[in-house]
Enzyme design. Sequence first.
Site, mmCIF file in Angstrom:
data_model
loop_
_atom_site.group_PDB
_atom_site.id
_atom_site.type_symbol
_atom_site.label_atom_id
_atom_site.label_comp_id
_atom_site.label_asym_id
_atom_site.label_seq_id
_atom_site.Cartn_x
_atom_site.Cartn_y
_atom_site.Cartn_z
ATOM 1 N N GLU A 263 -8.543 -2.691 -6.508
ATOM 2 C CA GLU A 263 -7.226 -3.019 -5.973
ATOM 3 C C GLU A 263 -6.874 -4.478 -6.202
ATOM 4 O OE1 GLU A 263 -6.470 -0.560 -2.077
ATOM 5 O OE2 GLU A 263 -8.629 -0.873 -2.305
ATOM 6 N N ASP B 155 0.819 -1.215 0.000
ATOM 7 C CA ASP B 155 0.000 0.000 0.000
ATOM 8 C C ASP B 155 0.852 1.264 0.000
ATOM 9 O OD1 ASP B 155 -2.290 -1.474 0.034
ATOM 10 O OD2 ASP B 155 -3.026 -0.760 1.967
ATOM 11 N N GLY C 40 -16.517 7.875 -2.708
ATOM 12 C CA GLY C 40 -16.156 8.639 -3.898
ATOM 13 C C GLY C 40 -16.915 8.207 -5.134
ATOM 14 N N GLU C 41 -17.194 6.913 -5.239
ATOM 15 C CA GLU C 41 -17.893 6.392 -6.411
ATOM 16 C C GLU C 41 -19.406 6.458 -6.278
ATOM 17 O OE1 GLU C 41 -16.474 2.448 -7.425
ATOM 18 O OE2 GLU C 41 -14.453 2.981 -6.746
#
Length: 410
Positions: free
Chosen positions: A392, A155, A340-341
């Site tokens: 991810e 990350d 956010g989406e």
Amino acid sequence: MLVLVVNCGSSSIKYQVREVTPEGSEPSPYTSSMPAINENIPLATATAGMAGDQVITKGLIENIGTSEIQDHTQALEILARRLDEELGGRTIDAAGHRVVHGGERFSAPVLVNNEIIRAIERLAPLAPLHNPAHALGLRAIQKTYPGMPQVCVFDTAFHRTMPEKAWRYAIPEQWYEMDGMRRYGFHGTSHDYVTGKACEFLGIPREQFNTVVAHLGNGASVTAIREGRSYDTSMGYTPLAGLVMGTRSGDLDPSVVTAMLERKPGMSAQDMNRILNNESGLQGICGDSDMRAVEQRADSGDERAQLALDMAAYRLAKYIGGYHVAVGGAQALIFTAGIGENSPGFRALVCDQLGALGVRLDASRNEHPEGNVARISFPDSAVEVLVVATDEERAIAEATAALVWERVKN
């Protein structure tokens, strides 16, 4: 190539099996004899030419150590039997691991050997809840799938390109030299992935792309991307810094911590850590950490919920403005991850404060973004505003396949 993507927690293993095919090549079974490890291939470079969008199966194994599943090795044995049945005899070719902390050593995905696992264990003080579990998962797969190549994707790795002026803290030198106190940044795999997708969508070469990415989930961070690379990011030594999050405070005057410890004699450092990580943020302001619930309460007139939204949006807008300067003028603002989406209301609350940057949000497009990459700003907006779906697991699968495939070819 079938890639097992795993995210090992202290008491759980989240997994996916994905089909990843190098373009123009046929998948190849893994070999147990792998050439030398390369720690310097950036994720964006490693995944070029890979297609990993097919999820074969996914799941979650929970309660490791507190149920009949005694440890990670037993959990992986159970998973192996489950996958044998679900895959109909197909063989897993490689495993890709999400690893929270790579410290200063790891700036790219790496093929795993025993020394790499020991290095991850040595970084445990930087991520005590995560890195030990990642190491357990790596060793468990070594036992369950002997000889199968494994890859770690960190990350923190994407943020290793930050200049020293961005990652250093203005604290005594020995705190950094002896204790590693510096900004590391997190959510790097997501920030990297959506940056690449935005470049493709806009037709801008990555090395010419300047943007600000807001990864907004229960944990949230914003990153300044300059010439396609991380230049600064809101999270710091730990994921506690930066934005107002679901249960995390984000940025805070350090004197608040010392003052509360002085005023509450029975309060320990562990208590303070728990409060700032688990009882603050939206939770601390209005008693609810779920953004959807907070928005619903605000819509019904709840003043505390509205305050929580206003604080979170204002904090993010300030960061976006600062990072716009840091990258020399952002060409795009990218929203990604759960909030956010999926929260047009929060996106609008943020963008309404960015008029000084020339941001003009199209309300209709914002309410109904279409596709994995959607433009939600007006054509004359000085900064493109995009919603980009993060993935991810796909990024980890593609990075894993790329490293393994390269070694097999060589």
